[in-house]
Design a protein around this motif. Structure first.
Motif, PDB file in Angstrom:
ATOM      1  N   TYR A   1      -1.609  -2.196  -4.337  1.00 61.10           N
ATOM      2  CA  TYR A   1      -0.987  -3.419  -5.515  1.00 61.10           C
ATOM      3  C   TYR A   1      -1.072  -4.675  -4.466  1.00 61.10           C
ATOM      4  O   TYR A   1      -0.440  -4.920  -3.666  1.00 61.10           O
ATOM      5  CB  TYR A   1       0.999  -2.809  -5.541  1.00 61.10           C
ATOM      6  CG  TYR A   1       1.263  -4.114  -6.655  1.00 61.10           C
ATOM      7  CD1 TYR A   1       0.545  -4.179  -7.804  1.00 61.10           C
ATOM      8  CD2 TYR A   1       1.559  -4.985  -5.671  1.00 61.10           C
ATOM      9  CE1 TYR A   1       1.305  -5.461  -8.231  1.00 61.10           C
ATOM     10  CE2 TYR A   1       2.850  -6.404  -6.818  1.00 61.10           C
ATOM     11  CZ  TYR A   1       2.299  -5.963  -7.733  1.00 61.10           C
ATOM     12  OH  TYR A   1       2.775  -7.125  -8.855  1.00 61.10           O
ATOM     13  N   GLU A   2      -1.250  -5.222  -5.600  1.00 63.81           N
ATOM     14  CA  GLU A   2      -2.508  -7.214  -4.709  1.00 63.81           C
ATOM     15  C   GLU A   2      -0.858  -7.534  -5.334  1.00 63.81           C
ATOM     16  O   GLU A   2      -0.529  -7.755  -6.688  1.00 63.81           O
ATOM     17  CB  GLU A   2      -2.938  -7.538  -5.372  1.00 63.81           C
ATOM     18  CG  GLU A   2      -3.738  -9.068  -5.433  1.00 63.81           C
ATOM     19  CD  GLU A   2      -4.757  -9.217  -5.394  1.00 63.81           C
ATOM     20  OE1 GLU A   2      -6.095 -10.463  -5.104  1.00 63.81           O
ATOM     21  OE2 GLU A   2      -5.825  -8.798  -5.479  1.00 63.81           O
TER      22      GLU A   2
ATOM     23  N   VAL B   1       0.469  -0.967   0.091  1.00 64.32           N
ATOM     24  CA  VAL B   1       0.161  -0.138   0.158  1.00 64.32           C
ATOM     25  C   VAL B   1       1.283   1.482  -0.406  1.00 64.32           C
ATOM     26  O   VAL B   1       1.889   1.761   1.063  1.00 64.32           O
ATOM     27  CB  VAL B   1      -0.890   0.310   1.100  1.00 64.32           C
ATOM     28  CG1 VAL B   1      -1.665   0.938   0.967  1.00 64.32           C
ATOM     29  CG2 VAL B   1      -2.128  -0.827   0.896  1.00 64.32           C
ATOM     30  N   PHE B   2       0.318   2.299  -1.067  1.00 64.73           N
ATOM     31  CA  PHE B   2       0.998   3.732  -0.824  1.00 64.73           C
ATOM     32  C   PHE B   2       0.337   4.852  -0.777  1.00 64.73           C
ATOM     33  O   PHE B   2      -0.684   4.380  -1.458  1.00 64.73           O
ATOM     34  CB  PHE B   2       2.040   3.411  -2.515  1.00 64.73           C
ATOM     35  CG  PHE B   2       2.542   2.763  -3.318  1.00 64.73           C
ATOM     36  CD1 PHE B   2       4.777   2.522  -2.612  1.00 64.73           C
ATOM     37  CD2 PHE B   2       2.351   1.284  -3.714  1.00 64.73           C
ATOM     38  CE1 PHE B   2       4.921   1.414  -2.525  1.00 64.73           C
ATOM     39  CE2 PHE B   2       3.199   0.461  -4.184  1.00 64.73           C
ATOM     40  CZ  PHE B   2       4.196   0.215  -3.474  1.00 64.73           C
TER      41      PHE B   2
ATOM     42  N   THR C   1      -1.517  -2.718 -12.386  1.00 58.90           N
ATOM     43  CA  THR C   1      -1.783  -0.774 -10.980  1.00 58.90           C
ATOM     44  C   THR C   1      -3.270  -1.813 -10.977  1.00 58.90           C
ATOM     45  O   THR C   1      -4.222  -1.424 -11.229  1.00 58.90           O
ATOM     46  CB  THR C   1      -2.193   0.325 -12.035  1.00 58.90           C
ATOM     47  OG1 THR C   1      -0.989   0.360 -12.905  1.00 58.90           O
ATOM     48  CG2 THR C   1      -2.498   1.447 -10.816  1.00 58.90           C
ATOM     49  N   GLY C   2      -3.160  -1.431  -9.184  1.00 59.23           N
ATOM     50  CA  GLY C   2      -4.656  -1.734  -8.278  1.00 59.23           C
ATOM     51  C   GLY C   2      -5.679  -0.748  -8.344  1.00 59.23           C
ATOM     52  O   GLY C   2      -5.305   0.622  -9.201  1.00 59.23           O
ATOM     53  N   ARG C   3      -6.042  -0.835  -6.813  1.00 59.73           N
ATOM     54  CA  ARG C   3      -6.972   0.408  -6.663  1.00 59.73           C
ATOM     55  C   ARG C   3      -6.166   1.864  -6.276  1.00 59.73           C
ATOM     56  O   ARG C   3      -5.317   1.555  -5.969  1.00 59.73           O
ATOM     57  CB  ARG C   3      -7.754  -0.315  -5.264  1.00 59.73           C
ATOM     58  CG  ARG C   3      -7.792  -1.076  -5.997  1.00 59.73           C
ATOM     59  CD  ARG C   3      -9.225  -1.440  -4.361  1.00 59.73           C
ATOM     60  NE  ARG C   3     -10.511  -2.649  -4.482  1.00 59.73           N
ATOM     61  CZ  ARG C   3      -9.995  -3.722  -3.889  1.00 59.73           C
ATOM     62  NH1 ARG C   3      -8.816  -4.698  -3.872  1.00 59.73           N
ATOM     63  NH2 ARG C   3     -10.944  -4.751  -4.056  1.00 59.73           N
ATOM     64  N   ARG C   4      -6.503   2.260  -7.775  1.00 57.77           N
ATOM     65  CA  ARG C   4      -5.712   3.599  -7.857  1.00 57.77           C
ATOM     66  C   ARG C   4      -6.677   4.799  -6.975  1.00 57.77           C
ATOM     67  O   ARG C   4      -7.595   5.622  -8.177  1.00 57.77           O
ATOM     68  CB  ARG C   4      -5.194   4.329  -8.561  1.00 57.77           C
ATOM     69  CG  ARG C   4      -4.055   5.033  -8.401  1.00 57.77           C
ATOM     70  CD  ARG C   4      -3.474   5.390 -10.010  1.00 57.77           C
ATOM     71  NE  ARG C   4      -2.609   6.535  -9.444  1.00 57.77           N
ATOM     72  CZ  ARG C   4      -1.436   7.186 -11.076  1.00 57.77           C
ATOM     73  NH1 ARG C   4      -1.405   6.202 -11.811  1.00 57.77           N
ATOM     74  NH2 ARG C   4      -1.212   8.028 -10.897  1.00 57.77           N
ATOM     75  N   PHE C   5      -6.743   6.127  -5.741  1.00 52.98           N
ATOM     76  CA  PHE C   5      -7.242   6.737  -5.365  1.00 52.98           C
ATOM     77  C   PHE C   5      -7.297   8.500  -5.143  1.00 52.98           C
ATOM     78  O   PHE C   5      -5.815   7.805  -4.454  1.00 52.98           O
ATOM     79  CB  PHE C   5      -8.941   6.180  -5.218  1.00 52.98           C
ATOM     80  CG  PHE C   5      -8.562   5.684  -3.823  1.00 52.98           C
ATOM     81  CD1 PHE C   5      -8.444   5.725  -2.713  1.00 52.98           C
ATOM     82  CD2 PHE C   5      -8.217   4.525  -3.808  1.00 52.98           C
ATOM     83  CE1 PHE C   5      -8.615   5.586  -0.826  1.00 52.98           C
ATOM     84  CE2 PHE C   5      -8.321   3.683  -2.558  1.00 52.98           C
ATOM     85  CZ  PHE C   5      -7.693   4.276  -1.236  1.00 52.98           C
TER      86      PHE C   5
END
Length: 244
Positions: free
Chosen positions: A200-201, A14-15, A207-211
């Protein structure tokens, strides 16, 4: 200044980064400090930057150009065979930019310094996270040091140290990071919303969930108010001090 965190979990990474930049109390701006490069099925790389804005933007621009233009693909981070090679390329580019600016611009301690977090995964390898210093050298996250912070780190670090668990879910990790960021924002005006998030999974290689989380986000407001109330309640439950 800024605040960015990269966190390793059993299930991925997680970022989170803030977006405030300032060169004085009357010159405050918003800039995205998180950049993601991907080659679906092959590589996904997330970079977050802190420090001199001109330096960090120059580094990102060079990396962008070397990834897109056939004649300038030297080095191209999306062609790297490992995350170690990616960290080395970014470190070399950072050192190159700082050296160029220092030679041509004003001379002052740390005037052009920057630090970078880079994390991700390349096919055939595990997810890895690196902290790159202005000199271009770097260290890697491990089981003993599972998360890295850059920028204004001191206010949010105690929360991460006390509550981090590698087995936590992405949702729990985001909640923990929001508490860390909220504590930092409350203590330092050089850090502010909106916040950029990338989840990021492990094994996804895309790219994973980005918000983005803004100041009027209901969940953020609930976390901010709830954390303040929880601290007051916990403090009230502690044993009273006595001079006797």
């Amino acid at each position: 200044m800024t605040y960015c965190v990269g966190m390793m979990l059993d299930r991925g990474m997680v970022f989170m980064s803030d977006t405030r930049t300032n060169s004085g109390v009357d010159n405050i701006s918003t800039f995205r400090k998180m950049v993601i490069w991907e080659k679906p099925g092959t590589a996904c790389i997330t970079v977050m930057t802190a420090g001199n804005l001109a330096t960090t933007q120059a580094v990102i621009s060079l990396l962008e150009e070397r990834s897109k233009s056939p004649s300038e693909r030297d080095p191209d981070i999306l062609s790297a065979s490992s995350m170690f090679q990616v960290a080395t390329m970014i470190g070399n580019t950072l050192r190159e930019v700082i050296s160029t600016h220092a030679d041509e611009g004003q001379r002052a301690d740390a005037a052009f310094n920057a630090t970078i977090l880079v994390g991700g995964q390349i096919a055939g390898g595990e997810p890895r996270l690196f902290l790159i210093y202005p000199e271009g050298n770097f260290i890697e996250a491990s089981a003993d040091t599972p998360f890295f912070q850059i920028g204004e780190t001191k206010y949010g670090r105690p929360i991460l140290l006390r509550a981090y668990d590698p087995a936590m879910s992405y949702e729990e990790a985001i909640k923990l990071l929001l508490v860390s960021f909220d504590s930092t924002i409350k203590a330092n005006l050089s850090v502010s919303l909106p916040l950029d998030v990338h989840v990021y999974e492990k094994g996804a290689l895309t790219t994973g969930r980005r918000f983005r989380i803004t100041g009027d986000d209901p969940y953020y407001q609930e976390i901010s108010a709830g954390w303040g109330d929880a601290l007051k309640a916990a403090f009230a439950q502690l044993p009273e001090f006595s001079f006797d």
